[in-house]
Design a protein around this motif. Sequence first.
Motif, short mmCIF file in Angstrom:
data_model
loop_
_atom_site.label_atom_id
_atom_site.label_comp_id
_atom_site.label_asym_id
_atom_site.label_seq_id
_atom_site.Cartn_x
_atom_site.Cartn_y
_atom_site.Cartn_z
N SER A 718 0.83 -1.20 0.00
CA SER A 718 0.00 0.00 0.00
C SER A 718 0.86 1.26 0.00
O SER A 718 2.09 1.20 0.15
N PHE A 719 0.22 2.41 -0.16
CA PHE A 719 0.89 3.70 -0.12
C PHE A 719 0.59 4.41 1.20
O PHE A 719 -0.49 4.23 1.78
N PHE A 720 1.53 5.20 1.66
CA PHE A 720 1.28 6.05 2.81
C PHE A 720 1.79 7.45 2.50
O PHE A 720 2.53 7.68 1.54
N ALA A 721 1.39 8.42 3.32
CA ALA A 721 1.77 9.81 3.08
C ALA A 721 2.27 10.42 4.37
O ALA A 721 1.89 10.01 5.47
N GLY A 722 3.12 11.45 4.23
CA GLY A 722 3.71 12.10 5.38
C GLY A 722 5.10 11.56 5.68
O GLY A 722 5.53 10.54 5.13
N GLY A 723 5.84 12.28 6.49
CA GLY A 723 7.17 11.85 6.87
C GLY A 723 8.26 12.72 6.27
O GLY A 723 8.01 13.59 5.43
N GLN A 731 3.46 13.70 10.01
CA GLN A 731 4.34 12.58 10.30
C GLN A 731 3.99 11.40 9.40
O GLN A 731 2.90 11.34 8.82
N ALA A 732 4.93 10.46 9.28
CA ALA A 732 4.71 9.29 8.43
C ALA A 732 3.45 8.55 8.87
O ALA A 732 3.23 8.33 10.06
N TYR A 733 2.62 8.16 7.91
CA TYR A 733 1.37 7.44 8.10
C TYR A 733 0.27 8.28 8.72
O TYR A 733 -0.81 7.78 8.99
N ASP A 734 0.50 9.60 8.96
CA ASP A 734 -0.51 10.44 9.60
C ASP A 734 -1.46 11.10 8.62
O ASP A 734 -2.56 11.49 8.99
N LEU A 735 -1.05 11.28 7.39
CA LEU A 735 -1.85 12.02 6.42
C LEU A 735 -2.80 11.09 5.67
O LEU A 735 -2.40 10.02 5.20
#
Length: 856
Positions: A718-723, A731-735
């Motif tokens: 999957s994709f994540f955003a932030g960091g 922060q990472a995984y927060d957005l």
Amino acid sequence: MKRLFAKILLFFLTSALIISCNAVKRLDADENLLVENEILVDGESLNDPRVYGQLYQEPNTRFLGMPLQLYFYNLARPNIDSILSTKYLENEQKKKFLIGLLSKKQFERYLHSRVEFNEWIKSTGEAPVIVKKEEAKKSVNRLNSWYWNNGWFNVETDYEIIPLEEKEKRAKVQYRIKPHTPYVVDSINTEISSSALDSLYKLNKSGSRLKSGVQYNTKDFNEERDRLTQLFRNNGVYNFDQEYISFDADTVDTNYKVNTNLIIKNRRNNIGDSISRIPFKIHEITKVNIFTDYAYSNRNAPLVDSANHKGYTLYGFDKMRYKPEAISDAIFIKPGSIYSDIDRTRTYNRLNSLRIFKYPNIQYTPDPRDSTGTDLVTNIFLSPLPKYSLGFDFDISQSNIQEFGIGFGGSLLIRNIFRGAENFEISGRGSVGSSTDAAANSDDNRFFDISEIGADMKLSFPRIFLPFNTERFIPKYMSPFTTISLGVSTQNNIGLDKQNFSGIINYRWTPSKQLSNRLDLLNIQYVRNLNIGNYFNVYRNSYEELNEIVQSENVITNPEFINENEELIIPEGADKFINGVNSGDGSTNGLTEIQEQNIINIRERKNRLTENNLIFATNYTYLWNTKQNLYDREFSRFRFKIETSGNFLSAITKIANLSRNENGNYELMGVAYSQYAKTELDFIKHWDLGRNNILAARAFGGIAIPYGNANSIPFTRSFFAGGPNDNRAWQAYDLGPGSSGGRNEFNEANMKLAFNLEYRYNLVGALNSAFFIDVGNIWNVADIVVDEASTFESFSDLRDIAVGSGFGLRYDFNFFVLRFDIGFKTYNPANQLGERWFKEYNFNHAVYNVGINYPF
């Protein structure tokens, strides 16, 4: 206390800045600070950076209109030695007091440290740029040269130093240029003494950089000289050099036209004191000798082993360690072919990529059997690296999961394991740490409560390992490799605990320095969760949301699900509460429609994150990168990746007519395999603006669509955003996803857009800074998630793209960059429409990022 310290520090920094803010304080009465260069061409102002780049003197670097580096330089004392001498050495009373207080040795060290600190300020800052007539005259000469090299042979240039009346000790330099009419290339004739070179030139004349009717440019002539040199040296002319090429340009009474004559003389031949000329010839390689175990110590030892393969002769000072075809396949210099620089370069590159030899040495000598002097013998000297190599690593880390961790590992590399230049590597790794996570077992008082251990095996072949010949579309000059790897790891006492098994069959080849390709024919990953019952200890937000629903006045649930604190029991109570809502068995009543939907969302997320994953994927990556080394300032990079998973298994299960599970999915070894298609596009561009100023941009887009045997994407895909390397205001995984506000600890989705723009500039010395804007978000598309705020349904959802902005500091240690960035939420899609812009643009809501090297 912290605020008081910050105020004191700010006071001292402001005082130091004010003291040094007189930019001309170090200038003599007859000196002027250069504040501006102005270039006028035929009376009109010019803004061409190429022309301004010819000037010897440029004004001091400015930031927000202020020469900060000059101010810092002015903090240094110009006559520090005399000051210290007067203050300490000539003052016997003070000197005696300090020696008695510190000791003589420490007193001398104190004085020396003052001098060193003063010199550090000077070297870190920027000395004032003083207007000098000599430098202005040099600039005039360079301007004349630039215009001449671009076809303006009659250029006139002058300059004037203009003091600024409104500012003391400051001046600008004005350069006045009259280019006149430019010259144009007209006729192009040749005088090539060697018939062999003349024939090569005529056959390749269409590629000439010199074109009639084009304005004269010295660069075109230099490029033509380079082109011809490469042409000749790659077509058999072994002893050709650029110095044999010259151009004669006639501009007398030609009406601004350049009549060009290309001259290539014969090769010089020095015999004693006499010099003669010999025509260049085409040289042929008659023999290729390969010494497979050469060392300087055995240069005079007898050869004891030899072999022949496809015209190559291989020798060994000991018994041959390599299969002849393994070495000859890495040699592009073929017996019977003509000499070529490209073949030699490719041979060097390929031999180095094998990782079994030290620096190869290729030598050409005249063949003594040839009386014409055109035949060459190639001798290739190879010095083997040790067959076995050991490696060890150790690191200490800290993260949001562990407050202290120790990592360690080791590897064993066996070179040429099957005598075919194959390399086999086996490695092991492990780590222990102290957890900060709520999932840690409170009944266990061990300091090291996190552990991970893993092992990998990797076998690399210097060829494409397939049952058919790939030489036609992946020739050996592309340095093809096949790698087969297996890996296993297990995590304990961290989150859900996992076991991970992986297997990869990978092919890679590089058609050029800029282009590389990678194909994972098989990329298999099996992830097994060992501690599913710990889910709600890890994902506390989901657990707390369930408790809020349970504690609502309208909700009635089975008291067996709840502990004495009116909270759901982990894991039994929480699981039974969710299952009761799903089954409608009456254990939970009174839920509103919104509460029931939230519980369904939590159940779906839990099922997805706790399910075991079997990924049977194939992927291909195309990478174009014009960056040649670590210090390149201007380059572009484009990466395209496409991946599919589960298609092969789907075909097998349908052919075998296997039955489906209760969810309608096929299973293999008790696990429903993943099936999806995923693609990524990533583009990076850097522009060098001069004087250590760089504009960097990145654009990223990715999407992964589940189908067939799956309705969601595995967490690892999957994709994540932030960091620190993405949107730095979160922060990472927060957005995200979308406008949902990042409800979970690890927010991820199957679609992502990201755009970054960063302006980098130098502050002082090795300290750099940057302003940045980060734009992007993640969404769910065509998967199991139905939450409207988290899904992308139309282009109107682009209004949920988050915008972060900020600034940062970077210290360059040469071999790596330590980075500190502060990101501010400029546009937060989690807020209501109309309340998204600049509502959290303050230090209280800022995100502080620490990273190594630049984010892109």
